[in-house]
Design an enzyme around this catalytic site. Structure first.
Site, PDB file in Angstrom:
ATOM      1  N   GLU A  16      26.520  33.171  25.603  1.00  0.00           N
ATOM      2  CA  GLU A  16      25.620  32.622  26.946  1.00  0.00           C
ATOM      3  C   GLU A  16      25.556  31.227  26.696  1.00  0.00           C
ATOM      4  OE1 GLU A  16      24.311  37.213  26.585  1.00  0.00           O
ATOM      5  OE2 GLU A  16      25.060  35.170  25.248  1.00  0.00           O
ATOM      6  N   LYS A 118      32.009  18.653   8.074  1.00  0.00           N
ATOM      7  CA  LYS A 118      31.934  20.390   7.955  1.00  0.00           C
ATOM      8  C   LYS A 118      30.513  20.480   7.236  1.00  0.00           C
ATOM      9  CE  LYS A 118      35.789  21.874   9.900  1.00  0.00           C
ATOM     10  NZ  LYS A 118      36.829  22.312   9.150  1.00  0.00           N
ATOM     11  N   GLU A 495      51.438  24.233  23.798  1.00  0.00           N
ATOM     12  CA  GLU A 495      50.624  25.619  23.241  1.00  0.00           C
ATOM     13  C   GLU A 495      49.803  26.187  24.330  1.00  0.00           C
ATOM     14  OE1 GLU A 495      48.281  24.819  19.716  1.00  0.00           O
ATOM     15  OE2 GLU A 495      50.102  23.214  18.937  1.00  0.00           O
ATOM     16  N   HIS A 705      36.943  15.018  20.480  1.00  0.00           N
ATOM     17  CA  HIS A 705      35.856  15.782  20.500  1.00  0.00           C
ATOM     18  C   HIS A 705      34.582  15.205  21.435  1.00  0.00           C
ATOM     19  CE1 HIS A 705      37.747  17.082  16.805  1.00  0.00           C
ATOM     20  NE2 HIS A 705      37.311  18.312  17.116  1.00  0.00           N
TER      21      HIS A 705
END
Length: 767
Positions: A16, A118, A495, A705
């Site tokens: 959600e 990361k 892809e 991004h």
């Protein structure tokens, strides 16, 4: 004895939050609707834990994008370039927050996003704090207090979760020279003090400080900072109860430091490092209680109650039950939400699994078992658990003798190309005939709502296989033609047939199983559904050859074959824990090797084997690195070494620091490596330059991004920076990462600018 959870998934059981964020970003809903979604998820999470019987329920573990970014906003670590965002009419704190995460390109402003990397050795990405010499901090957001108040309104006196001061500083990056980020501890401590003061006034009793860096190698300065910071916090707040949570590895040489901190409870990860328990029990002071992380917060396997009870019993015998807490090893952020939604799974395999909601129940059941609760329901749960553990151990679904035999027979020769790169490069130049600064993309192109709807209709039977194939071919052909038109040198097929870069391959490999709703957050609104590797891995048939051949038939240019590497498939899956990860990785490598060989036979002479997770998989302690790097690099080389010299092998890595493993990256021996570089303004290239990296490199020249579209001039400037450290004849030009999550309008503008930048850079170089 008490139970607690370090953190709970925040995306919602049906994603959600993802949907609400993306609707808000596209202007389809107002901010209040997004905030309502967040409040609903928080309330649902608290109620799940309350109904299960958890004693200490966390709050402030929710985030609209990232918990580290939340902390940066709270303490006012807001880079100066974003100050204009809040001055624009109608912009809110939330708009500032998302601008920091995603960049901002409207209202006459063009601001880059903050760097992302990361979270330790997970596939979660956090937004890196930016630090400056003598930086000042101030309390700038009420998020923590609002969430605590929300929990109280729901009838829960929750435990606020806060990134510990030292770990927060260590997570950041110095953006200028001449200082150490730990020097800022004295400047930021007053803000932490203000946070704790307000929480105490609101009625908070417990505070959880996440200090994962206590499980890493620490400098003496960091250790001293830990001692001084926590001494000051305890001095100012003698009545608050503090939990320091460590995870992802053992305390090891930091154990004496951790147990000496003036806090009430120390949490340790006994899943990643069970060996640490004896040392801690032998050295823990009388005023410190111990939280045992016995349930794996990062994997989906059902807890082995008998094994966990052995740890808990040992700790209880030493300390007494009143000084023991039971918990997952880390935040359940890294687990899917609820196994109950998985109605299609093989019942035997499903009986081996537990998602976040089930792990909450496991925590409570363990407490009841160790407390000697004799009710029928608990005893029945214990017996069912023992049966599931034994079923998994002996199941015929797991073991494939031929796969094990092939993996055992791998030799050193299987992990080596025929000739070294210098010789291969000449052959590749003769065959490929590529220009200086060749342009390419990382693989995927935008998967529009329309493309995703085709996949959904095909899965529901609303499209035949032939109809679906035709639609995908049309989209692939259009994308090939468009790349030709704008002048990209090495094309990709886009892809469109693929869902996720790991899931797509896992669906075609033996030893994998897939969930319908096993989503976990990767960054922001980006969620992934990791495959479950439950058994031995093999490739029954070619996986990508059909689409690569079709794309090749549509153009005279070279088309890359696109594969995901063995380490990344391993890292981005929920991996079986009944054999060493290195063994599973070798099995995957052999499967990918078969695919690489088949692509070459089909005439594909450039093959990309993506390994963005190589750096991510590094153990947290440097003493453990070489063992991991040995088998990880070997796995990549096994996958890549079955081809002729003239076949060019690419790999891709993103959001990684390479300085301390650059030699191992070179050992992978890929002909071309493409890396994320734009957010760091090409800083990552310094490691390759210092090492004199011999092979070819494609430093990303724009950040995919973020929705902002960089100019040609911006990319040219990045290419100039790249040429300052890497010879021009080694450079490729490409985006940072795949374009799957972007929209076509921004993709087209950015790639046209990228090709123009490459051409101009080539002209500049010639002059």
């Amino acid at each position: 004895m008490q139970t607690h959870i370090l953190g709970y998934p925040r995306i919602g059981s049906k994603r959600e939050l993802k949907k609400a964020c993306e609707q808000y970003w596209s202007g389809k809903i107002l901010m209040e609707e997004l905030l309502n979604t967040g409040r609903t998820i928080c309330t649902q999470n608290w109620n799940i834990q309350k109904e299960a019987g958890i004693d200490l329920i966390p709050c402030n573990d929710f985030s609209y994008y990232d918990q580290v970014l939340d902390m940066s906003l709270v303490v006012g670590a807001i880079p100066a370039r974003y100050h204009e965002v809040v001055l624009k009419k109608n912009n809110t704190e939330l708009d500032l927050y998302f601008a920091m995460a995603r960049g901002y390109q409207k209202d006459g402003l063009d601001i880059t996003a903050m760097e992302m990397t990361k979270w330790f050795d997970t596939n979660y990405h956090y937004i890196v704090p930016e630090f400056y010499k003598n930086q000042q901090f101030k309390l700038s957001s009420d998020k923590i207090f609002n969430e605590f108040a929300g929990a109280k309104q729901a009838g829960i006196n929750a435990k606020p979760v806060i990134i510990g001061l030292v770990s927060y500083l260590l997570l950041g990056k110095e953006k200028e020279e001449g200082f150490d980020k730990l020097d800022l501890a004295a400047n930021i401590l007053p803000v932490y003090t203000e946070i704790l003061t307000k929480l105490q006034e609101q009625g908070a009793e417990w505070i959880q400080f996440d200090e994962p860096f206590l499980a890493l190698d620490l400098t003496e300065k960091a250790k001293e900072t830990y001692l001084s910071v926590y001494a000051e916090i305890r001095k100012r707040f003698p009545k608050l109860k503090f939990i320091v949570a460590t995870y992802f590895d053992g305390l090891k040489d930091n154990a004496s430091l951790a147990v000496s901190l003036p806090v009430n409870i120390l949490h340790v990860d006994l899943v990643r490092n069970p060996e640490q328990l004896d040392d801690i029990l032998n050295n823990i002071p009388e005023n410190l209680s111990l939280s045992l992380g016995v349930i794996d917060g990062r994997n989906i396997w059902k807890n082995d109650y008998e094994k966990s009870l052995s740890f808990i019993t040992k700790a209880v015998e030493k300390l007494g039950s009143e000084r023991i807490l039971i918990a997952p090893s880390c935040s359940l952020l890294h687990s899917p939400c609820d196994l109950d939604f998985e109605t299609h799974l093989n019942p035997e395999i499903k009986s081996w699994l537990a998602f976040a909601k089930q792990k909450v129940k496991e925590v409570v059941t363990l407490k009841e078992l160790v407390s000697g609760t004799e009710n029928e329901q608990i005893l029945e749960a214990f017996e069912e658990n023992k049966k599931a553990i034994e079923s998994r151990r002996t199941s015929s679904l797991i073991h494939n003798h031929q796969v094990k035999q092939r993996a055992n027979a791998v030799s050193e020769k299987d992990a080596q190309r025929i000739n070294p790169f210098k010789i291969r490069k000449k052959e590749q130049q003769e065959v490929l005939q590529l220009p200086l600064f060749p342009t390419t993309t990382i693989g995927s192109f935008p998967q529009t709502t329309e493309v995703r709807s085709w996949r959904a209709k095909f899965k529901k039977g609303e499209l035949t296989a032939e109809q679906y194939d035709t639609l995908l071919k049309e989209e692939t052909q259009r994308t090939i033609c468009w790349q030709e038109e704008i002048g990209i040198d090495v094309l990709v097929h886009g892809e469109f047939e693929r869902n996720d870069m790991v899931e797509y391959f896992g669906e075609q490999l033996e030893g994998f199983v897939f969930t319908k709703n096993g989503w976990v957050q990767s960054y922001g609104s980006r969620c992934v559904k990791p495959p479950v590797i439950f058994g031995d891995v093999s490739r029954p048939a070619p996986m990508t050859v059909y689409w690569s051949q079709y794309a090749k038939s549509q153009t005279e240019k070279w088309v890359k074959g696109m594969l995901t590497g063995p380490v990344t498939i391993l890292q981005w899956s929920f991996v079986r824990d009944d054999q060493p990860r290195s063994e599973t990785c070798k099995q995957i490598a052999l499967a990918i090797r078969d695919e690489v060989v088949d692509l070459e036979k089909a005439g594909i002479r450039i093959i990309q084997i993506d390994e963005p997770a190589i750096r991510e998989g590094l153990p947290l302690r440097k003493t453990d690195w070489q063992d991991y790097l040995k088998w990880a690099v070997e796995a990549f080389r096994i996958s890549a070494s079955g081809v002729e010299d003239a076949t060019q092998i690419h790999t891709h890595m993103c959001y990684s620091e390479f300085n301390d493993i650059i030699e191992n990256i070179a050992d992978m021996d890929a002909d071309v490596i493409t890396i994320e570089c734009s957010r760091s303004q090409m800083e990552l290239l310094n490691a390759f330059a210092d090492f004199k990296y011999p092979n070819e490199i494609g430093p990303g020249v724009y950040d995919i991004h973020s929705p902002r579209v960089p100019s040609k001039e911006e990319m040219i400037e990045l290419l100039r920076k790249a040429q300052n450290v890497i010879p021009a004849n080694q450079l490729w030009v490409n985006p940072d990462c795949g374009l799957k999550t972007r929209h076509w309008d921004e993709t087209e503008k950015a790639l046209i600018a990228m090709v123009a930048a490459a051409k101009e850079a080539s002209v500049e170089y010639a002059v």
